[in-house]
Design an enzyme around this catalytic site. Structure first.
Site, PDB file in Angstrom:
ATOM      1  N   HIS A 107       0.797  -1.221   0.000  1.00 46.12           N
ATOM      2  CA  HIS A 107       0.000   0.000   0.000  1.00 46.12           C
ATOM      3  C   HIS A 107       0.832   1.274   0.000  1.00 46.12           C
ATOM      4  CE1 HIS A 107      -4.399   1.218   1.116  1.00 46.12           C
ATOM      5  NE2 HIS A 107      -3.943   1.871   0.075  1.00 46.12           N
ATOM      6  N   ASP A 130     -10.044  -0.090   3.712  1.00 48.88           N
ATOM      7  CA  ASP A 130      -8.871  -0.734   4.297  1.00 48.88           C
ATOM      8  C   ASP A 130      -9.168  -1.144   5.730  1.00 48.88           C
ATOM      9  OD1 ASP A 130      -6.226  -1.413   5.069  1.00 48.88           O
ATOM     10  OD2 ASP A 130      -5.360   0.262   3.972  1.00 48.88           O
ATOM     11  N   HIS A 132      -6.868  -0.969   7.862  1.00 49.11           N
ATOM     12  CA  HIS A 132      -5.949  -0.123   8.611  1.00 49.11           C
ATOM     13  C   HIS A 132      -6.114   1.339   8.210  1.00 49.11           C
ATOM     14  CE1 HIS A 132      -4.178  -4.175   8.127  1.00 49.11           C
ATOM     15  NE2 HIS A 132      -3.865  -4.030   9.401  1.00 49.11           N
ATOM     16  N   ASP A 134      -3.444   3.464   7.951  1.00 49.55           N
ATOM     17  CA  ASP A 134      -2.253   3.874   7.197  1.00 49.55           C
ATOM     18  C   ASP A 134      -1.905   5.329   7.463  1.00 49.55           C
ATOM     19  OD1 ASP A 134      -2.142   1.321   6.220  1.00 49.55           O
ATOM     20  OD2 ASP A 134      -3.032   1.792   4.286  1.00 49.55           O
ATOM     21  N   HIS A 147       4.263   0.967   4.271  1.00 47.35           N
ATOM     22  CA  HIS A 147       2.894   0.704   3.788  1.00 47.35           C
ATOM     23  C   HIS A 147       1.845   1.057   4.840  1.00 47.35           C
ATOM     24  CE1 HIS A 147       1.916  -3.690   5.286  1.00 47.35           C
ATOM     25  NE2 HIS A 147       2.512  -2.986   6.213  1.00 47.35           N
ATOM     26  N   ASP A 234      -7.436  -1.714  -0.313  1.00 44.93           N
ATOM     27  CA  ASP A 234      -6.527  -2.727   0.210  1.00 44.93           C
ATOM     28  C   ASP A 234      -7.333  -4.004   0.401  1.00 44.93           C
ATOM     29  OD1 ASP A 234      -4.921  -4.357   1.904  1.00 44.93           O
ATOM     30  OD2 ASP A 234      -3.901  -2.590   2.697  1.00 44.93           O
ATOM     31  N   ASP A 236      -6.937  -6.349   2.265  1.00 46.40           N
ATOM     32  CA  ASP A 236      -7.112  -6.809   3.640  1.00 46.40           C
ATOM     33  C   ASP A 236      -8.332  -6.187   4.307  1.00 46.40           C
ATOM     34  OD1 ASP A 236      -6.409  -4.295   4.784  1.00 46.40           O
ATOM     35  OD2 ASP A 236      -4.334  -4.884   5.115  1.00 46.40           O
ATOM     36  N   GLU A 279      -2.000  -4.960  -2.135  1.00 49.12           N
ATOM     37  CA  GLU A 279      -1.724  -5.959  -1.098  1.00 49.12           C
ATOM     38  C   GLU A 279      -2.199  -7.364  -1.458  1.00 49.12           C
ATOM     39  OE1 GLU A 279       0.210  -5.517   1.431  1.00 49.12           O
ATOM     40  OE2 GLU A 279       0.301  -3.342   1.754  1.00 49.12           O
TER      41      GLU A 279
END
Length: 307
Positions: A107, A130, A132, A134, A147, A234, A236, A279
């Site tokens: 990412h 996402d 997360h 980030d 990332h 992303d 994830d 990712e």
């Protein structure tokens, strides 16, 4: 208000970024190849788009991987060079009037993607789909993995070698960001979210309100004062059951169907002007399941319907 892009079918320019230097689990550099193998070009062509695959950005390799500098930033020089190259490539695509579709890679490549598009708009909005935030910096990151920093970097927060990629900072404004699907935030990220007033829909909101209501609110927020919207997705964000091939899986994510609904709603509103899907790690995957999920979501984002 964002102007529509899909109203008239146009050319999609694909840029692969085989980068795995923003984190420590090898294999995500094969993500662009995995998504191509899963049929992303054919999927878009079947929807009536002209696809221009511009190949992959060249990624340098350090003599030794995962080395932190004194600023707690791993493999900084190579990450900067790759994102500068990506920013130039994306900028050229936008100048030609094409839609940039960037395939990652980790990412950290969002730094280059946004460097290439943000200066083409007066007020760019961003949907960050996402698990997360980030939003770390070298000062707040537990790992030093870049990332986990790209959204902060694009806000102009962090080391200048990253924030100044493309020659300007910040790329975006905090009031024009929506994070969707968050379920793993570090303490420094939580503080920055509160400080900047960033709109976040965690999995709690998705569970409680439903994806339809979340996306309606997200779209309303991100189109309020903007003239373009970048989607940074992303894989994830999806639950590991549906997307096992990611470097930082977190249980309890959105389902494949919820993610499709989100993409379908974005397609209906015709607001996305650039995007990256990141990712995808084939080494950690199960029979290319995650790359196939990514391509399915790309299809929905670009208007694919069952009937």
């Amino acid at each position: 208000m964002v102007k529509g892009w899909q109203t008239v079918k146009k050319k999609v320019s694909i840029i692969g970024v085989p980068m795995d230097l923003g984190q420590t689990r090898r294999g995500v550099d094969m993500g662009p190849s995995a998504m191509r193998y899963a049929g992303v070009i054919q999927r878009l062509e079947s929807l009536g788009y002209e696809v221009d695959d511009r190949g992959d950005v060249e990624i340098g390799r350090p003599g030794k991987l995962d080395v932190k500098n004194e600023k707690n930033l791993k493999d900084l020089d190579e990450v900067v060079k790759a994102n500068e190259s990506l920013g130039n490539a994306v900028s050229k695509v936008v100048e030609e009037g094409n839609f940039p579709l960037v395939l990652g890679g980790d990412h950290s490549i969002a730094i280059g993607s946004l460097a290439g598009v943000a200066n083409k708009y007066e007020n760019l909005g961003v949907i960050w789909y996402d698990a997360h935030g980030d939003l770390n910096t070298g000062d707040t990151s537990p790992s030093g993995n870049i990332h986990g920093m790209p959204l902060a970097v694009c806000l102009g927060i962090g080391d200048s070698s990253l924030t100044q990629i493309g020659g300007y900072a910040p790329k975006i404004k905090s009031e024009n960001i929506v994070i969707v699907g968050a379920r793993s935030l570090d303490e420094g990220e939580k503080e920055l979210i509160r400080e900047k007033g960033i709109k976040v829909f965690t999995m709690h909101e998705i569970d409680r309100l439903g994806m339809t209501n979340v996306m309606e609110e997200a779209i309303a927020h991100v189109t309020k004062k903007t003239d373009g919207v970048h989607l940074s997705l992303d894989l994830d964000a999806l639950d590991p059951h549906d997307a096992p091939g990611v470097g930082t899986p977190v249980i309890g994510g959105t389902t494949y169907r919820e993610a499709h609904l989100a993409m379908e709603m974005l397609a209906e509103r015709d607001i996305i002007t650039s995007t990256e899907f990141v990712e995808v790690n084939p080494i950690l995957d199960n029979k290319n399941q995650t790359a196939e999920a990514a391509v399915g979501l790309i299809g929905s984002l670009f208007g694919e319907k069952l009937l």
